[in-house]
Design a protein around this motif. Structure first.
Motif, PDB file in Angstrom:
ATOM      1  N   VAL A 108       0.479  -1.139   0.662  1.00  0.00           N
ATOM      2  CA  VAL A 108       0.514  -0.246  -0.606  1.00  0.00           C
ATOM      3  C   VAL A 108       1.010   1.015  -0.011  1.00  0.00           C
ATOM      4  O   VAL A 108       2.134   1.165   0.549  1.00  0.00           O
ATOM      5  CB  VAL A 108      -0.470  -0.137   1.456  1.00  0.00           C
ATOM      6  N   ILE A 109       0.400   2.376  -1.315  1.00  0.00           N
ATOM      7  CA  ILE A 109       1.279   3.919  -0.621  1.00  0.00           C
ATOM      8  C   ILE A 109       0.218   4.586  -0.580  1.00  0.00           C
ATOM      9  O   ILE A 109      -1.248   4.758  -1.127  1.00  0.00           O
ATOM     10  CB  ILE A 109       2.132   3.770  -1.996  1.00  0.00           C
ATOM     11  N   VAL A 110       0.526   5.907   0.729  1.00  0.00           N
ATOM     12  CA  VAL A 110      -0.507   6.771   1.057  1.00  0.00           C
ATOM     13  C   VAL A 110       0.104   7.757  -0.246  1.00  0.00           C
ATOM     14  O   VAL A 110       0.880   8.452   0.430  1.00  0.00           O
ATOM     15  CB  VAL A 110      -0.869   7.071   2.161  1.00  0.00           C
ATOM     16  N   ALA A 111      -1.506   8.589  -0.950  1.00  0.00           N
ATOM     17  CA  ALA A 111      -1.165   9.813  -1.433  1.00  0.00           C
ATOM     18  C   ALA A 111      -1.924  10.435  -0.884  1.00  0.00           C
ATOM     19  O   ALA A 111      -2.848  10.234  -0.549  1.00  0.00           O
ATOM     20  CB  ALA A 111      -1.541   9.246  -3.228  1.00  0.00           C
ATOM     21  N   GLU A 128       6.826  12.798   7.621  1.00  0.00           N
ATOM     22  CA  GLU A 128       7.960  11.674   8.686  1.00  0.00           C
ATOM     23  C   GLU A 128       7.318  10.918   9.098  1.00  0.00           C
ATOM     24  O   GLU A 128       7.203  10.115   9.604  1.00  0.00           O
ATOM     25  CB  GLU A 128       8.876  12.400   8.279  1.00  0.00           C
ATOM     26  N   ARG A 129       7.121  11.572   9.971  1.00  0.00           N
ATOM     27  CA  ARG A 129       6.156  10.955  11.031  1.00  0.00           C
ATOM     28  C   ARG A 129       5.407  10.235  10.765  1.00  0.00           C
ATOM     29  O   ARG A 129       4.871   8.751  11.293  1.00  0.00           O
ATOM     30  CB  ARG A 129       5.617  12.531  12.973  1.00  0.00           C
ATOM     31  N   LEU A 130       3.795  10.762  10.211  1.00  0.00           N
ATOM     32  CA  LEU A 130       2.764   9.847   9.566  1.00  0.00           C
ATOM     33  C   LEU A 130       3.361   8.871   8.905  1.00  0.00           C
ATOM     34  O   LEU A 130       2.934   7.018   9.285  1.00  0.00           O
ATOM     35  CB  LEU A 130       2.361  10.380   8.462  1.00  0.00           C
ATOM     36  N   GLU A 131       4.084   8.548   8.427  1.00  0.00           N
ATOM     37  CA  GLU A 131       4.799   7.658   7.747  1.00  0.00           C
ATOM     38  C   GLU A 131       5.405   6.393   8.689  1.00  0.00           C
ATOM     39  O   GLU A 131       5.092   5.363   8.220  1.00  0.00           O
ATOM     40  CB  GLU A 131       5.931   8.316   6.301  1.00  0.00           C
ATOM     41  N   LYS A 132       5.769   7.164   9.497  1.00  0.00           N
ATOM     42  CA  LYS A 132       6.844   5.935  10.574  1.00  0.00           C
ATOM     43  C   LYS A 132       5.583   5.061  11.007  1.00  0.00           C
ATOM     44  O   LYS A 132       5.465   4.210  11.278  1.00  0.00           O
ATOM     45  CB  LYS A 132       7.446   6.608  11.572  1.00  0.00           C
ATOM     46  N   LYS A 133       4.141   6.347  11.732  1.00  0.00           N
ATOM     47  CA  LYS A 133       3.334   5.892  11.951  1.00  0.00           C
ATOM     48  C   LYS A 133       2.580   4.503  11.066  1.00  0.00           C
ATOM     49  O   LYS A 133       2.537   3.670  12.016  1.00  0.00           O
ATOM     50  CB  LYS A 133       2.581   6.273  12.859  1.00  0.00           C
ATOM     51  N   VAL A 136       3.812   2.503   6.089  1.00  0.00           N
ATOM     52  CA  VAL A 136       3.957   2.312   4.225  1.00  0.00           C
ATOM     53  C   VAL A 136       3.975   3.641   3.645  1.00  0.00           C
ATOM     54  O   VAL A 136       4.305   5.015   4.416  1.00  0.00           O
ATOM     55  CB  VAL A 136       2.786   1.923   3.818  1.00  0.00           C
ATOM     56  N   PRO A 137       4.402   3.805   2.787  1.00  0.00           N
ATOM     57  CA  PRO A 137       5.236   5.512   2.187  1.00  0.00           C
ATOM     58  C   PRO A 137       3.977   5.939   1.978  1.00  0.00           C
ATOM     59  O   PRO A 137       3.430   5.558   1.823  1.00  0.00           O
ATOM     60  CB  PRO A 137       5.282   4.735   0.455  1.00  0.00           C
ATOM     61  N   VAL A 138       4.192   7.494   2.683  1.00  0.00           N
ATOM     62  CA  VAL A 138       3.068   8.327   2.369  1.00  0.00           C
ATOM     63  C   VAL A 138       3.408   8.911   1.595  1.00  0.00           C
ATOM     64  O   VAL A 138       5.569   9.888   1.915  1.00  0.00           O
ATOM     65  CB  VAL A 138       3.088   9.465   4.022  1.00  0.00           C
ATOM     66  N   VAL A 139       2.975   9.569   0.391  1.00  0.00           N
ATOM     67  CA  VAL A 139       3.848  11.326  -0.748  1.00  0.00           C
ATOM     68  C   VAL A 139       2.941  11.762  -0.510  1.00  0.00           C
ATOM     69  O   VAL A 139       1.479  11.706  -0.896  1.00  0.00           O
ATOM     70  CB  VAL A 139       4.074  10.339  -2.084  1.00  0.00           C
ATOM     71  N   LEU A 140       3.557  12.929  -0.770  1.00  0.00           N
ATOM     72  CA  LEU A 140       2.856  14.834  -0.754  1.00  0.00           C
ATOM     73  C   LEU A 140       3.008  14.602  -2.145  1.00  0.00           C
ATOM     74  O   LEU A 140       3.456  14.792  -3.342  1.00  0.00           O
ATOM     75  CB  LEU A 140       2.956  15.640  -0.084  1.00  0.00           C
ATOM     76  N   ILE A 141       1.154  14.923  -2.848  1.00  0.00           N
ATOM     77  CA  ILE A 141       0.523  15.401  -4.209  1.00  0.00           C
ATOM     78  C   ILE A 141       0.083  16.267  -4.339  1.00  0.00           C
ATOM     79  O   ILE A 141      -1.163  16.810  -3.054  1.00  0.00           O
ATOM     80  CB  ILE A 141      -0.077  13.657  -5.022  1.00  0.00           C
ATOM     81  N   SER A 142      -0.320  16.799  -5.504  1.00  0.00           N
ATOM     82  CA  SER A 142      -1.744  18.129  -5.668  1.00  0.00           C
ATOM     83  C   SER A 142      -1.755  17.091  -7.259  1.00  0.00           C
ATOM     84  O   SER A 142      -1.456  17.636  -8.082  1.00  0.00           O
ATOM     85  CB  SER A 142      -0.935  19.257  -5.857  1.00  0.00           C
ATOM     86  N   ALA A 143      -2.853  16.479  -6.914  1.00  0.00           N
ATOM     87  CA  ALA A 143      -3.978  15.810  -7.808  1.00  0.00           C
ATOM     88  C   ALA A 143      -4.178  16.803  -9.274  1.00  0.00           C
ATOM     89  O   ALA A 143      -3.895  17.059 -10.093  1.00  0.00           O
ATOM     90  CB  ALA A 143      -5.653  14.586  -7.341  1.00  0.00           C
ATOM     91  N   SER A 250      -3.982  11.032  14.593  1.00  0.00           N
ATOM     92  CA  SER A 250      -3.523  12.176  14.205  1.00  0.00           C
ATOM     93  C   SER A 250      -2.697  13.538  14.836  1.00  0.00           C
ATOM     94  O   SER A 250      -2.759  14.516  14.232  1.00  0.00           O
ATOM     95  CB  SER A 250      -5.185  12.765  15.206  1.00  0.00           C
ATOM     96  N   LYS A 251      -1.774  12.993  15.736  1.00  0.00           N
ATOM     97  CA  LYS A 251      -1.165  13.841  15.892  1.00  0.00           C
ATOM     98  C   LYS A 251       0.340  14.089  14.865  1.00  0.00           C
ATOM     99  O   LYS A 251       0.818  15.501  15.181  1.00  0.00           O
ATOM    100  CB  LYS A 251       0.095  12.564  16.907  1.00  0.00           C
ATOM    101  N   ALA A 252       0.521  13.439  13.764  1.00  0.00           N
ATOM    102  CA  ALA A 252       0.721  14.588  12.565  1.00  0.00           C
ATOM    103  C   ALA A 252       0.696  15.426  12.195  1.00  0.00           C
ATOM    104  O   ALA A 252       1.001  16.598  11.852  1.00  0.00           O
ATOM    105  CB  ALA A 252       1.356  13.183  11.518  1.00  0.00           C
ATOM    106  N   LEU A 253      -0.869  15.331  13.165  1.00  0.00           N
ATOM    107  CA  LEU A 253      -1.727  16.551  11.971  1.00  0.00           C
ATOM    108  C   LEU A 253      -1.049  18.289  13.299  1.00  0.00           C
ATOM    109  O   LEU A 253      -1.315  18.088  14.248  1.00  0.00           O
ATOM    110  CB  LEU A 253      -2.672  16.307  11.616  1.00  0.00           C
ATOM    111  N   LYS A 254      -0.931  19.229  12.698  1.00  0.00           N
ATOM    112  CA  LYS A 254      -0.557  20.447  14.133  1.00  0.00           C
ATOM    113  C   LYS A 254      -1.402  21.375  13.168  1.00  0.00           C
ATOM    114  O   LYS A 254      -1.411  22.086  11.832  1.00  0.00           O
ATOM    115  CB  LYS A 254       0.783  20.924  13.969  1.00  0.00           C
TER     116      LYS A 254
END
Lengths: 733, 75
Positions: A108-111, A128-133, A136-143, A250-254
């Motif tokens: 799984v990869i999270v976009a 980075e924190r979200l990815e670690k938790k 699986v890879p988390v990639v920032l995108i703008s569709a 949710s703690k990755a969200l500031k």
């Protein structure tokens, strides 16, 4: 390589899919269900990757077709990776699906999409924190802007080459012991984690697939008592997921500030769903959409433009046409000149050849083509509204009014579209989640008087009573359709389509500016199926009608009255005697007109024109005044007013046209259900027409009958009341 | 004090205590994030009085009063 694209509705999934696949996208239906199946190719990696767009879903529960499709696809087809698109502005609920996808043995990869919108609020996410938790890879995108797509695909490609074992958040929940016990029953089989969780939830599909494990799991579950949840494991699992998300992800969200003020979306909503203005604004918007699609007098400019000032082809005469009508004229100009050119080219060939090609074949094809521009324009405007988030509000506003008829607010739009054309209306019913509701909406579609029926009302209203009550008659027809639709809905809800009212638990997505490119890109894809289906069905039907009305049974070219159709009409006319227009010298002509109306409603007036010795097109073009005293007027005035009303009702309520039948066939996906719908339409048409004719003709007898029935009910009530009273008195004694 | 979400008035806040709905509706509510402990703000009712709009987990959800009656709240 095959990647599946999964995510919540409104998460930007379609936009990402378009960005990935561009013009290679193909839209179809999942086998057996009317849920869009889209796939295409991403070609910028060393290997061509097939992208399969799964339906937008909130969960992998067994309750909606979209969810079942998605889960079966992932489990059975085993894509090389799942790209899970997550809306950053709505992190918690989006990650709920992620926790379920992570349970499957697929990489799984999270976009992470819509970060710009999140940052506009001053919030941020520690990727980075979200990815670690999540693990699986988390990639920032703008569709939307196409940013991060390359990185997403490269990382997905890398992830796809490494096998992944499912992981469940239940491993760390309070039911972890029970989870471990059931997991051991699955014995390291494929997707063991996923199946374990489903078994815990007592998922009906899982129990059916593994009855022996289900028995042992039930025993395990009975040993532990989770009183807090009444042993409701669906609730425990859902709760565990959300708890895990709030504690870990949710703690990755500031959040920069507490969101007490209204967002832009809230402000728009305050106006558009306002207590008093919500409904009027909605009606205005719909009026505008129809105006821009069907009006021949754009923005009512004709009142400002002096008569005779201009007459420009396509644009309009002393008025500006709406974009829909302009496109319609454009196509019409093209097809009619093509028709003329072909006719000229065939002038030396036998008469029947040119008649077959020009009137039959091309006529049928052009009839189909002529629908396309306005359907496209209508679809375009409505997709803009959908894309902006407003359509969800329409359902929100209209739900209350529709619920008592067994429909939800979502059914409003498809039915409204049917006043323009039943074909897009029927196609739009696929947005309804509940299958019964979808069937009900389709069965009501012809009762909304569509644009093609307008010439019938205009002709009849203009001729009957010398045109004195034209507006009243036309309004009455529309009203009759709505009343029949309401009565039918109430009847269907109590009989054939009985069942619990479908729930209405719906996200109201954040408003955003619609993307023209996205709206346009699949417009043609949506219409292509209709065009192909309709072209074959309608063109075929038109050729048959042409042949039947051109040849006698001896295969000689004759006048319509002597043709096979004319003969058949005479034979069938007795069927229409009970509803008033089958008898008399011209009765068969009305019958044939009504039958051709089943092919396409435009043909009704044209056919009647042919029978009265007038050119069909000339009748359609003529104003009501021009028709007074004409042969056609004599024909219509030749039958009684109740019979004429009955004829109009029959055309209003019967099978709308072959294009609509083709669309209904596509959406119902079952010959039996289609036949039921066709039967229902014809039955309703026959019954209502008969009622109109008989009550209209024998209204004084009807009045006496109603009076008598009323009297009988009154007497029985009085008798009952007295009996009750007597019984009470007796009891007291 | 406990009451159901159905009885909430606009701008009232509370925490979900229990979801008493059955089957499909219950599952749908859970999937949409209406789980025990979730904070909910009632926003408004539709122009015809039903359904209602609520805010939870940072997004807007609409549901009918009948369904809201199955959500027990702690105020």
């Amino acid at each position: 390589m095959k990647f599946a694209l999964a995510g919540n509705p409104n998460s930007g999934k379609t936009t990402l899919f378009n960005a990935l696949t561009g013009s290679t996208a193909h839209v179809g239906n999942w086998p057996g269900v009317t849920v869009d199946k889209k796939d295409g190719y991403y070609k910028k990696l060393s290997e061509k990757v097939q992208i399969v767009d799964l339906p937008g879903i909130y969960s992998l529960s067994p309750y909606t077709p979209e969810e079942v499709i998605s889960r079966n696809y992932i489990l059975e087809e085993m894509p090389d990776a799942i790209i899970n698109i997550v809306d950053a502005t709505n992190l918690e609920r989006n990650l709920y699906l992620t926790t379920q996808l992570l349970e499957i043995d697929v990489p799984v990869i999270v976009a992470l999409n819509m970060m710009d919108a999140l940052e506009r609020n001053g919030d941020s996410i520690d990727i980075e924190r979200l990815e670690k938790k999540i693990g699986v890879p988390v990639v920032l995108i703008s569709a939307l802007k196409g940013k991060g797509i390359k990185e997403l695909m490269e990382r997905a490609y890398a992830a796809a080459s490494v096998a992944r074992k499912g992981y469940s958040v239940l491993q760390n929940s309070k039911i972890k012991d029970m989870y471990a016990e059931i997991l051991s029953l699955y014995n390291e089989s494929d997707n063991a984690v996923f199946h374990t969780v489903k078994m815990l939830e007592a998922d009906e599909l899982e129990i059916a697939a593994n009855p022996s494990i289900a028995e042992r799991a039930a025993i395990i579950k009975s040993t532990i008592d989770n009183e807090e949840y009444d042993n409701d494991y669906e609730g425990i699992v859902a709760d565990a997921r959300y708890k895990y998300i709030t504690e870990h992800y949710s703690k990755a969200l500031k959040r920069s500030k507490s969101h007490t003020g209204d967002s832009r979306s809230d402000k728009i909503d305050k106006v558009l769903t306002h207590r008093f203005w919500g409904i009027p604004i909605f009606l205005l918007i719909m009026l505008a959409v129809f105006h821009f699609t069907f009006s021949e007098n754009l923005l009512m400019l004709a009142y400002l433009i002096p008569e005779g000032s201009f007459d420009i082809l396509i644009i309009g005469t002393d008025a500006i046409n709406s974009p829909g009508v302009m496109l319609f004229n454009l196509i019409d100009l093209g097809t009619s000149s093509l028709g003329e050119a072909v006719a000229a080219a065939l002038s030396s060939s036998p008469e029947w050849v040119s008649s077959l090609v020009v009137d039959g074949l091309l006529g049928g094809l052009f009839a189909v083509l002529s629908f396309i521009p306005q359907i496209m324009v209508l679809f375009f405007f409505l997709s803009l509204l959908e894309d902006s988030g407003y359509m969800a509000r329409v359902a929100f506003i209209m739900d209350r009014a529709f619920r008592r008829f067994g429909l939800s607010g979502k059914a409003f739009l498809p039915l409204l579209m049917c006043f323009g054309c039943a074909v897009p209306g029927i196609m739009a019913t696929r947005t309804l989640e509940n299958e019964k509701e979808r069937r009900m909406a389709i069965m009501l579609t012809p009762f909304m008087s569509c644009g093609a029926k307008m010439p019938i009302w205009a002709t009849f209203a203009g001729i009957m009573f010398a045109g004195a009550f034209a507006e009243v008659i036309v309004f009455g027809v529309y009203l009759l359709g709505i009343v029949v639709a309401i009565l039918s809905a109430m009847l269907l809800k109590k009989t054939a389509l009985r069942g619990e009212t479908p729930p209405f638990i719906m996200e109201l997505p954040t408003y955003h500016l619609p993307q023209l490119k996205n709206t346009g890109i699949h417009l043609w894809e949506k219409l292509k199926h209709y065009v192909i289906r309709a072209a074959t069905v309608i063109a075929g039907a038109v050729v048959i009608i042409w042949a039947l009305s051109t040849f006698s049974f001896g295969f000689r070219m004759v006048e319509p009255s002597d043709s096979m159709l004319g003969q058949i009409g005479r034979v069938l006319s007795w069927l229409f005697v009970p509803i008033g227009f089958g008898q008399g010298g011209s009765g068969w002509q009305f019958v044939v007109a009504a039958i051709t109306g089943l092919i396409a409603k435009e043909m009704v007036v044209a056919t009647m024109g042919v029978f009265s010795g007038m050119d069909g097109d000339a009748v359609l073009d003529a104003g009501a005044e021009d028709l007074q005293g004409s042969n056609l007027a004599n024909m219509i005035n030749g039958i009684s007013a109740p019979a004429a009303f009955s004829f109009m009702a029959f055309n209003l309520l019967s099978i709308p046209c072959m294009a609509a039948v083709a669309a209904a066939k596509g959406e119902l996906k079952s010959a039996k259900k289609l036949m039921a719908a066709l039967g229902f339409w014809m039955g309703a048409a026959y019954l209502v027409s008969a009622l109109i004719y008989w009550i209209g003709t024998y209204w004084w007898i009807s009045l006496i009958l109603v009076g008598l029935i009323g009297l009988m009910i009154g007497i029985s009530k009085i008798v009952k009341y007295n009996k009750l009273k007597l019984a009470k008195i007796k009891a007291n004694i | 004090m406990d009451k159901t979400l159905k009885e909430f008035i606009p701008n009232e806040r509370g925490t979900v205590k229990k979801v008493t709905a059955e089957g499909k509706i219950k599952r749908r509510l859970f999937d949409m994030g209406v789980t025990p402990g979730a904070e909910i703000i009632m926003r408004k009712a539709a122009p015809l009085g039903d359904p209602i709009e609520i805010t939870l987990r940072g997004y807007e959800l609409s549901l009918r009063r009948d369904e809201a009656a199955a959500v027990l709240m702690e105020v």
